[in-house]
Write an enzyme that holds these catalytic residues in place. Structure first.
Site, mmCIF file in Angstrom:
data_model
loop_
_atom_site.group_PDB
_atom_site.id
_atom_site.type_symbol
_atom_site.label_atom_id
_atom_site.label_comp_id
_atom_site.label_asym_id
_atom_site.label_seq_id
_atom_site.Cartn_x
_atom_site.Cartn_y
_atom_site.Cartn_z
ATOM 1 N N GLN A 179 0.815 -1.225 0.000
ATOM 2 C CA GLN A 179 0.000 0.000 0.000
ATOM 3 C C GLN A 179 0.845 1.270 0.000
ATOM 4 O O GLN A 179 0.306 2.374 0.024
ATOM 5 C CB GLN A 179 -0.950 0.006 1.202
ATOM 6 C CG GLN A 179 -2.027 -1.068 1.149
ATOM 7 C CD GLN A 179 -3.098 -0.815 0.085
ATOM 8 O OE1 GLN A 179 -3.184 0.269 -0.507
ATOM 9 N NE2 GLN A 179 -3.919 -1.824 -0.166
ATOM 10 N N THR A 237 7.075 -20.337 -15.609
ATOM 11 C CA THR A 237 7.255 -19.389 -16.718
ATOM 12 C C THR A 237 6.574 -18.063 -16.385
ATOM 13 O O THR A 237 5.428 -18.038 -15.935
ATOM 14 C CB THR A 237 6.667 -19.990 -18.019
ATOM 15 O OG1 THR A 237 7.342 -21.218 -18.251
ATOM 16 C CG2 THR A 237 6.861 -19.054 -19.209
ATOM 17 N N CYS A 325 -10.265 -7.666 1.257
ATOM 18 C CA CYS A 325 -9.994 -9.097 1.403
ATOM 19 C C CYS A 325 -10.829 -9.681 2.536
ATOM 20 O O CYS A 325 -11.065 -10.870 2.588
ATOM 21 C CB CYS A 325 -8.511 -9.338 1.682
ATOM 22 S SG CYS A 325 -7.472 -8.618 0.430
HETATM 23 N N1 PLP Z 1 -0.523 -6.529 1.569
HETATM 24 C C1 PLP Z 1 -1.332 -5.461 1.692
HETATM 25 C C2 PLP Z 1 -0.964 -4.384 2.671
HETATM 26 C C3 PLP Z 1 -2.488 -5.353 0.911
HETATM 27 O O1 PLP Z 1 -3.269 -4.281 1.041
HETATM 28 C C4 PLP Z 1 -2.785 -6.387 -0.008
HETATM 29 C C5 PLP Z 1 -4.031 -6.340 -0.797
HETATM 30 O O2 PLP Z 1 -4.993 -5.712 -0.419
HETATM 31 C C6 PLP Z 1 -1.896 -7.477 -0.113
HETATM 32 C C7 PLP Z 1 -0.784 -7.516 0.696
HETATM 33 C C8 PLP Z 1 -2.155 -8.590 -1.078
HETATM 34 O O3 PLP Z 1 -1.924 -8.183 -2.416
HETATM 35 P P1 PLP Z 1 -2.613 -8.973 -3.638
HETATM 36 O O4 PLP Z 1 -4.030 -8.495 -3.732
HETATM 37 O O5 PLP Z 1 -1.811 -8.612 -4.832
HETATM 38 O O6 PLP Z 1 -2.522 -10.420 -3.320
#
Ligand code: PLP
Length: 386
Positions: A179, A237, A325
């Site tokens: 971020q 790959t 997430c």
């Molecule tokens: N780390 C942080 C601080 C994030 O905000 C996120 C995604 O929201 C991730 C890791 C994971 O990234 P990705 O969505 O590319 O898996």
């Protein structure tokens, strides 16, 4: 209906230059970069250019320190796996209570495998006292893993001081900078960071591509077994088109760093100020200044975040309650909980995250709709207590 997008910490719009640059990888330059023939070697030069662009963005002295991955999550997992597997006698890790699930859940797995995990607490404003890192590192510590900027509040950790402390203690420092990329200036020439994760879709590259920087000499074992791609550090790959997009996004991010610091910050501050003026009983979550320029986390008494998201969505506004997430999960945000907020305060939280593509008319649309939505919801639903 036009889209007013306030969810850039979940994902960002791919830049048009990025989308355009990816096309040849599908149409004409689709060879395997590991092939020896000319057709493949040309594609290898596309990878080299992208690697250099990412290295330049983070100030890495050598492009070969950058390993391409499928995501920020993979970069985080790979860093923690690689550091632990290469130092099997060290069974202690240091992290914080507010990390993203990619680090949090990998640490939980290590704990199941017998590791001791120290999770450092944060203050009520989301900041972390770096002295805590110095206090808990031992000769058994395999790694310190802390994020640069928090995905929910935008609060920044004192990464330069943490990196210096880890260096002094001889403990490798992994930083989840997912971020922070494109929002703060990162110079790995100056900061002794052993491993750093980033993710393309948080800075206008496509989804499904990320990178892990590994400082030369960092103890590391690869996770995947297969071909010798990425100098044997990440078999498989390479996803060339996405990586080309990542490279172009990295170059653009570097160019636009000052835009984010000035224009994006000004838009965010205008939005925040107007919301605080127009919505009674509203407050900002997190430190007011030690924050990235694009993020606002606000809590409002007597409303529920999910209801507000749905009402805003009907008016063409995309926002978030917390980490995307964690969306769909009914668990209150672990970040806000770690900062000491009650369930009611967490329920009333909205995350608004903007980008260099956000305009004044997006902010106007939000300012027109959100105060009215909050007023209606407060009238209709008296606050729940918990
Ligand atoms: N780390 C942080 C601080 C994030 O905000 C996120 C995604 O929201 C991730 C890791 C994971 O990234 P990705 O969505 O590319 O898996």
């Amino acid at each position: 209906m036009p889209l007013h997008y306030f969810d850039n910490n979940a994902t960002t719009q791919p830049a048009p230059e990025v989308v355009e640059a990816m096309q040849p990888s599908y149409a004409t330059r689709w060879g395997n970069p590991s092939s020896l023939h000319q057709f493949g070697r040309e594609v290898a030069t596309d990878l080299d250019a992208a690697r250099q662009a990412v290295a330049t963005l983070i100030g890495a002295p050598r492009a070969s320190s950058v390993i391409f991955t499928s995501s920020g999550t993979e970069a985080d997992n790979l860093a923690l796996f690689g550091l632990c597997a290469a130092q099997p006698t060290k069974r202690h890790l240091v992290t914080s209570t507010v990390e993203h699930a990619a680090v949090r859940n990998y640490c939980a797995l290590l704990e199941e495998q017998g590791y001791t995990i120290t999770r450092l607490p944060v203050a009520a404003d989301g900041t972390l006292d770096p002295q805590q890192v110095a206090d808990v590192c031992t000769p058994e510590t395999a790694c310190v893993s802390l994020m640069w900027a928090n995905n929910e509040t935008g609060v920044l950790f004192p990464i330069e001081q943490i990196a210096a402390i880890c260096e002094e203690r001889g403990v490798p420092f992994h930083c989840d900078a997912v971020q922070a990329i494109g929002k703060v200036s990162i110079d790995l020439c100056r900061h002794p960071i052993a491993a750093l994760s980033l993710s393309g879709h948080k800075f206008h590259a496509p989804k499904g591509v990320g990178a892990l920087y590994l400082r030369p000499g960092t103890p590391f074992r690869p996770m995947f077994r297969g071909g010798g791609q990425e100098q044997g550090r990440r078999a498989g790959t390479e996803n060339v088109a996405q990586i080309v997009g990542l490279g172009v996004a990295a170059t653009l991010a570097r160019t636009h760093l000052s835009t984010v610091d000035t224009a994006v910050r000004a838009l965010r501050d205008r939005m925040e100020h107007a919301l605080l003026t127009r919505i009674p009983d509203m407050a900002i979550n997190g430190h007011r200044t030690l924050r990235v320029a694009n993020t606002t986390s606000v809590r409002m008494e007597g409303v529920d975040g999910e209801g507000m998201i749905l009402a805003l969505s009907e008016g063409g506004i995309a926002a978030s309650t917390g980490s995307a997430c964690a969306a769909g999960s009914i668990e209150p945000s672990h970040v806000l909980r770690a900062m000491g907020f009650s369930n009611a305060e967490i329920r009333g939280t909205l995350r608004l995250s903007i980008s260099r593509y956000t305009t004044n008319s997006d902010i106007d649309a939000l300012l027109e709709q959100l105060p009215a939505i909050v007023a209606t919801r407060r009238r209709l639903a008296p606050p729940r207590r918990s």
